[in-house]
Design a protein around this motif. Structure first.
Motif, mmCIF file in Angstrom:
data_model
loop_
_atom_site.group_PDB
_atom_site.id
_atom_site.type_symbol
_atom_site.label_atom_id
_atom_site.label_comp_id
_atom_site.label_asym_id
_atom_site.label_seq_id
_atom_site.Cartn_x
_atom_site.Cartn_y
_atom_site.Cartn_z
ATOM 1 N N TYR A 867 0.835 -1.194 0.000
ATOM 2 C CA TYR A 867 0.000 0.000 0.000
ATOM 3 C C TYR A 867 0.873 1.248 0.000
ATOM 4 O O TYR A 867 2.080 1.195 0.299
ATOM 5 N N GLY A 868 0.261 2.354 -0.356
ATOM 6 C CA GLY A 868 0.974 3.625 -0.359
ATOM 7 C C GLY A 868 -0.006 4.771 -0.198
ATOM 8 O O GLY A 868 -1.174 4.673 -0.594
ATOM 9 N N PHE A 869 0.447 5.860 0.393
ATOM 10 C CA PHE A 869 -0.393 7.050 0.530
ATOM 11 C C PHE A 869 0.513 8.271 0.654
ATOM 12 O O PHE A 869 1.676 8.160 1.061
ATOM 13 N N GLY A 870 -0.034 9.409 0.266
ATOM 14 C CA GLY A 870 0.794 10.606 0.318
ATOM 15 C C GLY A 870 0.005 11.849 -0.008
ATOM 16 O O GLY A 870 -1.209 11.821 -0.228
ATOM 17 N N VAL A 871 0.712 12.965 -0.050
ATOM 18 C CA VAL A 871 0.110 14.261 -0.329
ATOM 19 C C VAL A 871 1.076 15.077 -1.177
ATOM 20 O O VAL A 871 2.298 14.987 -1.001
ATOM 21 N N SER A 872 0.526 15.837 -2.111
ATOM 22 C CA SER A 872 1.315 16.750 -2.930
ATOM 23 C C SER A 872 0.721 18.140 -2.810
ATOM 24 O O SER A 872 -0.491 18.294 -2.615
ATOM 25 N N GLY A 877 5.622 28.989 -7.058
ATOM 26 C CA GLY A 877 6.641 28.203 -7.733
ATOM 27 C C GLY A 877 7.106 26.995 -6.958
ATOM 28 O O GLY A 877 7.943 26.219 -7.440
ATOM 29 N N PHE A 878 6.570 26.786 -5.748
ATOM 30 C CA PHE A 878 7.026 25.693 -4.902
ATOM 31 C C PHE A 878 6.156 24.453 -5.105
ATOM 32 O O PHE A 878 4.937 24.547 -5.303
ATOM 33 N N ASP A 879 6.781 23.294 -5.050
ATOM 34 C CA ASP A 879 6.045 22.035 -5.084
ATOM 35 C C ASP A 879 6.582 21.120 -4.006
ATOM 36 O O ASP A 879 7.778 21.136 -3.677
ATOM 37 N N PHE A 880 5.687 20.323 -3.441
ATOM 38 C CA PHE A 880 6.033 19.458 -2.315
ATOM 39 C C PHE A 880 5.349 18.119 -2.509
ATOM 40 O O PHE A 880 4.194 18.048 -2.933
ATOM 41 N N ASN A 881 6.062 17.035 -2.244
ATOM 42 C CA ASN A 881 5.505 15.694 -2.381
ATOM 43 C C ASN A 881 5.982 14.825 -1.226
ATOM 44 O O ASN A 881 7.181 14.767 -0.926
ATOM 45 N N LEU A 882 5.045 14.173 -0.573
ATOM 46 C CA LEU A 882 5.345 13.271 0.540
ATOM 47 C C LEU A 882 4.636 11.958 0.266
ATOM 48 O O LEU A 882 3.430 11.935 0.016
ATOM 49 N N HIS A 883 5.400 10.855 0.280
ATOM 50 C CA HIS A 883 4.804 9.564 -0.049
ATOM 51 C C HIS A 883 5.312 8.482 0.897
ATOM 52 O O HIS A 883 6.520 8.321 1.091
ATOM 53 N N PHE A 884 4.365 7.758 1.483
ATOM 54 C CA PHE A 884 4.676 6.611 2.336
ATOM 55 C C PHE A 884 4.324 5.333 1.597
ATOM 56 O O PHE A 884 3.372 5.291 0.818
ATOM 57 N N ASP A 952 7.971 -11.060 11.467
ATOM 58 C CA ASP A 952 7.015 -10.358 10.628
ATOM 59 C C ASP A 952 7.768 -9.403 9.711
ATOM 60 O O ASP A 952 8.530 -8.552 10.170
ATOM 61 N N ALA A 953 7.567 -9.542 8.405
ATOM 62 C CA ALA A 953 8.271 -8.695 7.438
ATOM 63 C C ALA A 953 7.507 -7.415 7.101
ATOM 64 O O ALA A 953 7.878 -6.698 6.168
ATOM 65 N N SER A 954 6.450 -7.099 7.847
ATOM 66 C CA SER A 954 5.696 -5.878 7.592
ATOM 67 C C SER A 954 6.545 -4.655 7.879
ATOM 68 O O SER A 954 7.386 -4.658 8.778
ATOM 69 N N TYR A 955 6.296 -3.600 7.117
ATOM 70 C CA TYR A 955 7.007 -2.351 7.353
ATOM 71 C C TYR A 955 6.217 -1.200 6.756
ATOM 72 O O TYR A 955 5.337 -1.381 5.901
ATOM 73 N N LEU A 956 6.496 -0.013 7.224
ATOM 74 C CA LEU A 956 6.006 1.229 6.635
ATOM 75 C C LEU A 956 7.199 2.154 6.526
ATOM 76 O O LEU A 956 7.928 2.339 7.506
ATOM 77 N N ARG A 957 7.416 2.728 5.352
ATOM 78 C CA ARG A 957 8.560 3.612 5.203
ATOM 79 C C ARG A 957 8.170 4.904 4.517
ATOM 80 O O ARG A 957 7.223 4.948 3.711
ATOM 81 N N LEU A 958 8.894 5.956 4.888
ATOM 82 C CA LEU A 958 8.795 7.216 4.172
ATOM 83 C C LEU A 958 9.582 7.026 2.888
ATOM 84 O O LEU A 958 10.790 7.181 2.852
ATOM 85 N N LYS A 959 8.853 6.668 1.841
ATOM 86 C CA LYS A 959 9.493 6.261 0.598
ATOM 87 C C LYS A 959 10.084 7.444 -0.154
ATOM 88 O O LYS A 959 11.168 7.343 -0.736
ATOM 89 N N ASN A 960 9.354 8.560 -0.145
ATOM 90 C CA ASN A 960 9.828 9.684 -0.945
ATOM 91 C C ASN A 960 9.402 11.003 -0.319
ATOM 92 O O ASN A 960 8.248 11.172 0.079
ATOM 93 N N LEU A 961 10.335 11.920 -0.231
ATOM 94 C CA LEU A 961 10.069 13.294 0.202
ATOM 95 C C LEU A 961 10.744 14.206 -0.805
ATOM 96 O O LEU A 961 11.955 14.101 -1.029
#
Length: 1024
Positions: A867-872, A877-884, A952-961
């Motif tokens: 799964y994944g979730f995030g906000v842009s 002129g500024f852009d921001f992207n956060l994705h877990f 348990d191999a489950s994880y949640l990571r901050l994939k992209n900032l």
């Protein structure tokens, strides 16, 4: 007559620029801006029906053009809505261009039979935003997990060149043939790992049978479709990007120092009532380092690993052209540095794990006539991977198991130290003193597409022809050497000198070249018909395809089968009907063949049906629920196949001779009896003439919706797949039939797979801030329905009824508390037990713990949930992207010398995680301790696979900032730059998981792999 001829040329669009210039000319000037009154640089201004004639706006957004009176100017710019203005003696025309605001009715999706409007798609197709696939590494597969619904993926290694993710569309539905998806680039089967993300125009994932049936026997595992960028009419545009990254490790196993190690070794002996091997004086020598040759204390991970390594990426592309010809040309370079330290004294070659890749692509579109378009392309990549002389597996087994007191790196007299051979050579030697390896991969891919509009026959009829030719050459050069290696005895002689045992004899540099390769040819022909009659939309596609692959690898065994081409041939079709964008029906089929099967089994028919109902287009809904832009219900059912087998020509028998199945003549017992034994002839492969492909029957129920003026949109699908005819060896046939262990294969397995995938997106504007919230999820669960296995009294010992890659082991009840606990528990048959050893559950109730108590435990070794979730956000002129990104429903059992301390005696290390967390008499007698009582050497009871060692191999990571800034046009136009953006991007910044020893995404049971990377990137993009 002359006037009529000129009128004909004007109407048909063939009037020349020179003739147009003879007409009355009007000089038109003006300025082109956006809605914020910012000048737009590089806007194309062309004249309708005059090919190749046009200009572009300058750095101030101004333009000047001379055109015939009564012409029509077309203003076009990427990301903005094109405008047409009729010129009638106007001299100044100022244009304000608006950004594209295409609604859901305008969105298009690339499918296996061409481009369709998203609203008309009846199958499960995911269109991927290529911008979300940005990654600092060389492979875009690392960005798929958590970004693309329907894809389950994981990255198992971080080594440059091998740091690619394996992925599956909607999970794994087979345990026999290959489970990988079919990847097509511009219509031809190619690798996803070598393509440059900047070259991608469209990225689609075909998931259900209605979308993949036209691929017939190759569509069961889903299909990835990629189309690359092509040139557009206008002046030359240049896009460039440069990135500099610094890569560190997400998690690295940590080990105890030498003093802690010897104290725990002593305890492992004493707790089992054995004399300890190290005296207090020796422990002190390890502590103070006075004799580092006999009493070393080496941190091997610090010895061989740097803190981080650089990554450099650069790409440039040029595009443009006129009405007759357009072009897109690109080149890119990536350089990933390895994290190994190197011997600075070695100048002749590099021993680090580096990876470099050069990509190139040239796509040209030529209008041969007004109705004939020729597209040609050539692309390729050149990879170079450098590695130490020691293999990656050797290095990481040694690095994680070479304990701190085993040996020094080198003795004072210059002798190199080693505990043993192969994996037991010390890590520094494997990384720096064993030579080096170079691997080259050269791919050249060429395509030619012909598109012919047949409207002179009937409107809507088109022909498409494609031909592709690819070559792939893979070369390896291993330069291996090593010096003499020694291990000191545990004492000095009378002169105080060390006495050695030689462990490894010197080898001078030896070069071992190796080459593999293949050559592929593709041919496709398609006939398309698309027509609208009032409210009725009809379409059809007939497609013929064939391909062949030749293995060009060097062959020292003269295997004739290798030279036989792998061939596929097929006929496919699609028929569609739609009414008022409300009701849609599709029928697809593939009739495909493979030469790998026996005559009569080479071809198969794979049909699929699908329908959709767009409720939002119903009159009552349109009138009363105007906020509902689209609400489409879909259903599909079909059959697709999987023809990938692990063997060639399974319908042919082959034979071998073997001493195991020999025989004697009548002279047995005579003096000649030693030579009277003759090798017997037995099957190497037993013919299975009925072998064919796996058959997948797929159901899919889906919803596509877009609400509140397209602010809230998404897709949700439920899928159900029955995979039958799975290719499997019949290992449980009776030996009495004479096949012994060389049993035949057959299509006997079956797997049921079900799950849900989907994505949602919400767009909202708050003042001047544009916000986008998004999420996606893929969950898949399978069950083996049929498997070749013997009868068992206990159903839980069978594969049938459980999942593919299901973990199995004993169920742990914690640790024995005392001897009364041992006496009052069922007898465990794996070895002697004592307090602090692992206690198991008696599953079958027979009072004995043995192999009959091994049951399915945990989940599968590969993730079933991604799964994944995030906000842009965009503000000025500024852009921001956060994705877990996260993963779940996956388990693994840790084993080996790292996870199970001291299990291999003096070979093996001890993780810092063990300290304070193991059962210890009088110190920590917790029956739920994380590690059992220490044992020096094998422990038959404690080291059984069980829930005790399951993690348990489950994880949640901050994939992209990512944080970027686009400079205002008024700052860049004097530099003749249309757009310039600078950005920072962080990848794998944080990881949240209950498993802390190494990165859980690797799914490694031992941790003996190159760690995954955490990356910090600064980049710049420029458009000219």
């Amino acid at each position: 007559m002359k006037k009529l001829f000129l009128l004909f040329l004007l109407v048909t669009g063939y009037v020349s620029v020179s003739y147009a210039q003879e007409q009355q000319q009007v000089e038109v000037t003006g300025i082109v801006t956006d809605i914020n009154k910012e000048p737009l640089i590089g806007v194309n201004i062309t004249v309708k029906n005059i090919p190749g004639f046009g200009v572009m706006t300058d750095a101030n957004g101004k333009y000047k053009i001379k055109v015939p009176d009564y012409s029509t100017l077309i203003f076009s710019y990427i990301g903005f809505t094109s405008q047409e203005v009729f010129v009638k003696s106007k001299k100044v025309i100022d244009i304000v261009m608006k950004e594209d605001e295409n609604n859901v009715l305008d969105e298009v999706t690339v499918t296996g039979t061409g481009v369709q409007k998203k609203i008309t798609v009846t199958g499960a197709v995911t269109t991927v935003d290529v911008e979300q696939l940005r990654t600092p590494t060389s492979s875009i597969t690392n960005a798929l997990a958590g970004n693309v619904p329907g894809i389950l993926a994981r990255q198992t290694s971080g080594q440059p060149g091998d740091n690619i993710s394996e992925f599956w569309i909607r999970g794994i539905s087979t345990f026999g043939a290959g489970s990988s998806a079919l990847v097509l680039v511009d219509g031809f089967e190619r690798s996803l790992n070598e393509i440059n993300v900047e070259d991608i125009q469209d990225f689609s994932v075909l998931k259900d049978a209605s979308a993949t049936a036209i691929y017939g026997s190759r569509g069961a595992n889903g299909v990835v479709l990629i189309t690359t960028k092509r040139g557009k009419e206008g002046k030359t545009k240049i896009d460039a990007k440069v990135e500099t990254s610094y890569s560190t490790r997400t998690m690295t196993p940590e080990f105890v120092d030498g003093v802690t190690y010897v104290n725990m070794v002593n305890e492992a002996f004493s707790t089992r009532s054995q004399p300890i091997p190290y005296t207090d004086e020796e422990v002190e020598l390890f502590r103070n380092g006075l004799d580092p040759e006999l009493y070393p204390n080496v941190n091997w991970m610090d010895m061989i690993l740097k803190k981080g390594a650089p990554i450099y990426r650069a790409t440039i592309n040029l595009s443009g052209g006129g009405t007759t010809a357009r072009y897109f040309v690109s080149a890119s370079y990536v350089d990933e540095g390895g994290m190994y330290k190197t011997d600075k004294g070695l100048k002749e070659y590099d021993t680090n794990a580096n990876y470099r890749r050069w990509n190139y692509r040239m796509n040209i579109d030529l209008n041969l006539t007004k109705t004939t378009l020729l597209k040609v392309g050539i692309s390729g990549s050149l990879d170079k991977q450098n590695q130490p002389g020691g293999s990656a597996s050797q290095i990481w087994i040694s690095a994680l198991s070479y304990n701190p007191i085993a040996t020094p790196v080198r003795y004072k007299d210059g002798k190199w130290a080693a505990q043993g051979t192969n994996n037991q050579i010390n890590p520094w030697m494997l990384v720096t003193q064993m030579g080096y390896q170079e691997k080259w991969n050269n791919k050249i891919q060429s395509t030619a597409n012909l598109e012919q509009d047949l409207k002179f026959i009937t409107k809507g009829l088109k022909f498409y022809g494609r031909f592709g030719y690819d070559t792939n050459t893979y070369n390896t050069n291993s330069h291996i050497k090593y010096p003499d290696m020694w291990k000191a005895q545990n004492k000095r002689n009378a002169l105080g000198e060390l006495e050695y045992d030689k462990v490894v004899n010197e080898q001078l540099m030896v070069v071992n070249p190796h080459s593999t390769g293949e050559r592929k040819e593709y041919l496709e022909a398609e006939l398309h018909y698309d027509r609208t009659f009032g409210d009725h939309m009809v379409g059809s596609v007939i497609k013929y395809s064939q391909d062949k692959t030749v293995n060009t690898s060097e062959n020292f065994e003269k295997n004739a089968i290798q030279a036989i081409e792998r061939r596929h041939q097929g006929l496919a079709g699609r028929f569609t009907y739609g009414w008022k964008y409300r009701y849609f029906f599709d029928f697809n089929f593939g009739y495909n063949g493979s030469e790998n099967f026996a005559t009569g089994h080479q071809f198969g028919f794979f049909p699929a049906y699908s329908a959709a109902w767009n409720i939002a287009e119903e009159p009552i809904i349109k009138k009363n629920f105007k906020w509902m832009n689209m609400f489409k219900l879909r259903y599909s059912y079909g059959k697709v196949g999987n023809d990938f087998l692990s063997s060639r020509f399974p319908y042919l028998s082959s034979y071998k001779t073997s001493d195991k199945y020999g025989y004697y003549y009548g002279d047995i017992g005579t003096s000649s009896s030693p030579s009277a034994f003759y090798q017997g002839l037995t099957f190497n492969n037993f013919a299975s003439r009925g072998i064919s492909w796996e058959i997948a029957k797929k159901h899919d129920v889906g919803i596509d919706f877009s609400l509140f003026n397209d602010k809230f949109s998404g897709t949700v699908d439920y899928f159900h797949e029955q995979r039958d005819g799975i290719y499997q060896r019949r290992v449980f046939l009776a030996y009495s039939i004479g096949l012994l262990e060389d049993a035949p294969y057959a299509n006997v397995g079956s797997v049921l797979s079900r799950g849900v995938d989907g994505n949602i997106s919400y767009n909202q504007k708050l003042g001047e801030v544009n916000l986008t919230f998004r999420g996606n999820m893929t969950y898949s669960k399978n069950e083996i329905k049929a498997y070749d296995e013997a009868y068992s009294h206990y159903d839980y010992t069978l594969h049938s009824g459980f999942r593919v890659d299901q973990l199995r082991g004993l169920i742990s009840k914690g640790l024995f508390t005392d001897y009364d606990d041992i006496r009052n528990s069922p007898k465990q048959t794996f070895g002697d037990v004592a307090p602090g050893d692992i206690k198991y559950k008696d599953i079958n109730g027979d009072g004995v713990i043995d192999n009959n108590d091994i049951v399915p435990i945990g989940a599968t070794t590969k993730p079933n949930l991604i799964y994944g979730f995030g906000v842009s956000a965009l503000w000025k002129g500024f852009d921001f992207n956060l994705h877990f990104q996260g993963a779940g429903k996956s388990s693994f059992i840790t084993y080996g010398t790292v996870a199970r301390p001291l299990s291999s005696r003096y070979w093996g290390n001890i993780l810092t995680d063990v300290v304070g967390n193991y059962w210890s008499l009088g110190t920590n007698e917790d029956p739920n301790a994380k590690y059992p009582r220490l044992t020096f050497g094998p422990n038959g009871n404690n080291y059984q696979n069980s829930t005790y060692w399951m993690r348990d191999a489950s994880y949640l990571r901050l994939k992209n900032l990512e944080l970027g800034y686009t400079f205002p046009a008024r700052w860049t136009r004097n530099l003749y730059i249309n757009k310039m953006r600078i950005y920072f991007m962080g990848t794998n910044l944080l990881t949240f998981s209950g498993f802390k020893l190494w990165d859980p995404e690797m799914g490694s049971a031992t941790g003996e792999k190159y760690p995954l990377s955490r990356t910090y990137t600064i980049g710049l993009t420029v458009n000219i």
